[in-house]
Design a protein around this motif. Structure first.
Motif, short mmCIF file in Angstrom:
data_model
loop_
_atom_site.label_atom_id
_atom_site.label_comp_id
_atom_site.label_asym_id
_atom_site.label_seq_id
_atom_site.Cartn_x
_atom_site.Cartn_y
_atom_site.Cartn_z
N HIS A 28 0.84 -1.20 0.00
CA HIS A 28 0.00 0.00 0.00
C HIS A 28 0.88 1.26 0.00
O HIS A 28 0.64 2.20 -0.75
CB HIS A 28 -0.89 -0.04 1.25
N HIS A 78 -3.48 9.46 1.46
CA HIS A 78 -2.62 8.48 2.13
C HIS A 78 -1.67 9.15 3.12
O HIS A 78 -1.39 8.58 4.17
CB HIS A 78 -1.87 7.63 1.10
N TRP A 127 -13.31 6.63 0.18
CA TRP A 127 -12.89 6.92 1.54
C TRP A 127 -14.09 7.34 2.40
O TRP A 127 -15.02 7.97 1.90
CB TRP A 127 -11.89 8.09 1.54
N ASP A 164 -9.48 4.46 4.25
CA ASP A 164 -9.35 3.98 2.87
C ASP A 164 -10.14 2.69 2.72
O ASP A 164 -9.86 1.70 3.40
CB ASP A 164 -7.85 3.72 2.61
N HIS A 168 -7.51 -2.49 -2.29
CA HIS A 168 -6.06 -2.68 -2.06
C HIS A 168 -5.70 -2.47 -0.58
O HIS A 168 -4.64 -2.88 -0.15
CB HIS A 168 -5.22 -1.79 -2.99
#
Ligand code: MN
Length: 203
Positions: A28, A78, A127, A164, A168
Motif C-alpha cells: 500500500h 494516504h 474513503w 481507505d 487494495h
C-alpha cells in the motif's frame, strides 16, 4: 526527483498487526501511495500546476486534469491516513473531541456505527471521513481519491479522520469482508493525532 515526495511511515510495516498485515502495508505504501506520488509529479511536470501546493491543487480539483485530481488526491489522502493510525492505539478519543463526538452523535458507539456505515456503503473505491465543517463534526464519504479539501466534494471541510476502503487496503487479509476491516480499523486509530488535527481545525 519530482515535486512531491513519498513520506516515510511513522512506524514499521508490521506495527498495525494483526489488524492490518505487514504485506498489505508495504504494498500500500510503496506501490500504491508511491504510484500516486510519481503519477501526480509526472502529470504536473512542465505545466503551471507545478507551482501549486498540494492543497492548492485540491482546491481546484474540478479544473485540473483527471490525473492530477486522482493522483494528487491519492497523495493527500494516504499522507493523512498513515498518521491517524499507530501501534498499540485504538480506544476512544479524550477531551474536547470526545465531548464534541458525544454531543454531535449521541455517544462514541453511535459515532462508530455511523462512520462504519459510511465506509461500508461507499460503493466501489473511496474513503470515509470525519470532517470539521464550520466548527461542527460531519461524517461523509468520497469516491475514488477525492477528499473534503476538494472543490468537488459534497462535504467540504477539514478531514481529521479518514479510512481507505479501496480493496487494495484490505483484500489480502480480508478479501471481500470490508465490514470486518472497518471494525478492526478502530483498533489502530491514533486518537492523539486525530485530536491534534481537531484542535488545528477548530482554532
Ligand atoms: Mn489506498
Amino acid at each position: 526527483m519530482g515535486k512531491f515526495i513519498l513520506p516515510d511511515l511513522p512506524y514499521n510495516y508490521d506495527a498495525l498487526e494483526p489488524y492490518i498485515d505487514a504485506l498489505t502495508m508495504e504494498i500500500h505504501h510503496t506501490k500504491h501511495h508511491g504510484g500516486y506520488v510519481n503519477n501526480v509529479n509526472n502529470a504536473i511536470a512542465g505545466t503551471e500546476l507545478e507551482e501549486k501546493s498540494l492543497l492548492e491543487l485540491m482546491a481546484i480539483a474540478s479544473k485540473v486534469p483527471p490525473a492530477v485530481r486522482n493522483n494528487g488526491g491519492g497523495h493527500f489522502n494516504h499522507s493523512l491516513f498513515w498518521t491517524i493510525m499507530g501501534k498499540d492505539k485504538g480506544g476512544e478519543p479524550k477531551g474536547k473531541l470526545a465531548d464534541e463526538i458525544n454531543s454531535t452523535f449521541g455517544s462514541f458507539g453511535q459515532f462508530k456505527d455511523l462512520f462504519a456505515k459510511a465506509a461500508a456503503t461507499r460503493f466501489g473505491s473511496g474513503w470515509a471521513w470525519l470532517v470539521v465543517k464550520d466548527g461542527k463534526l460531519v461524517i461523509t464519504s468520497t469516491p475514488n481519491q477525492d477528499n473534503p479539501k476538494m472543490d468537488v466534494a459534497e462535504v467540504q471541510g477539514e478531514p481529521i479522520l479518514g479510512l481507505d476502503v479501496w480493496e487494495h487496503a484490505y483484500y489480502l487479509k480480508y478479501q471481500n469482508r470490508r465490514p470486518e476491516y472497518i471494525e478492526n480499523f478502530f483498533n489502530v486509530i491514533n486518537w492523539d493525532e486525530v485530536e491534534n488535527l481537531y484542535k488545528i481545525a477548530t482554532k
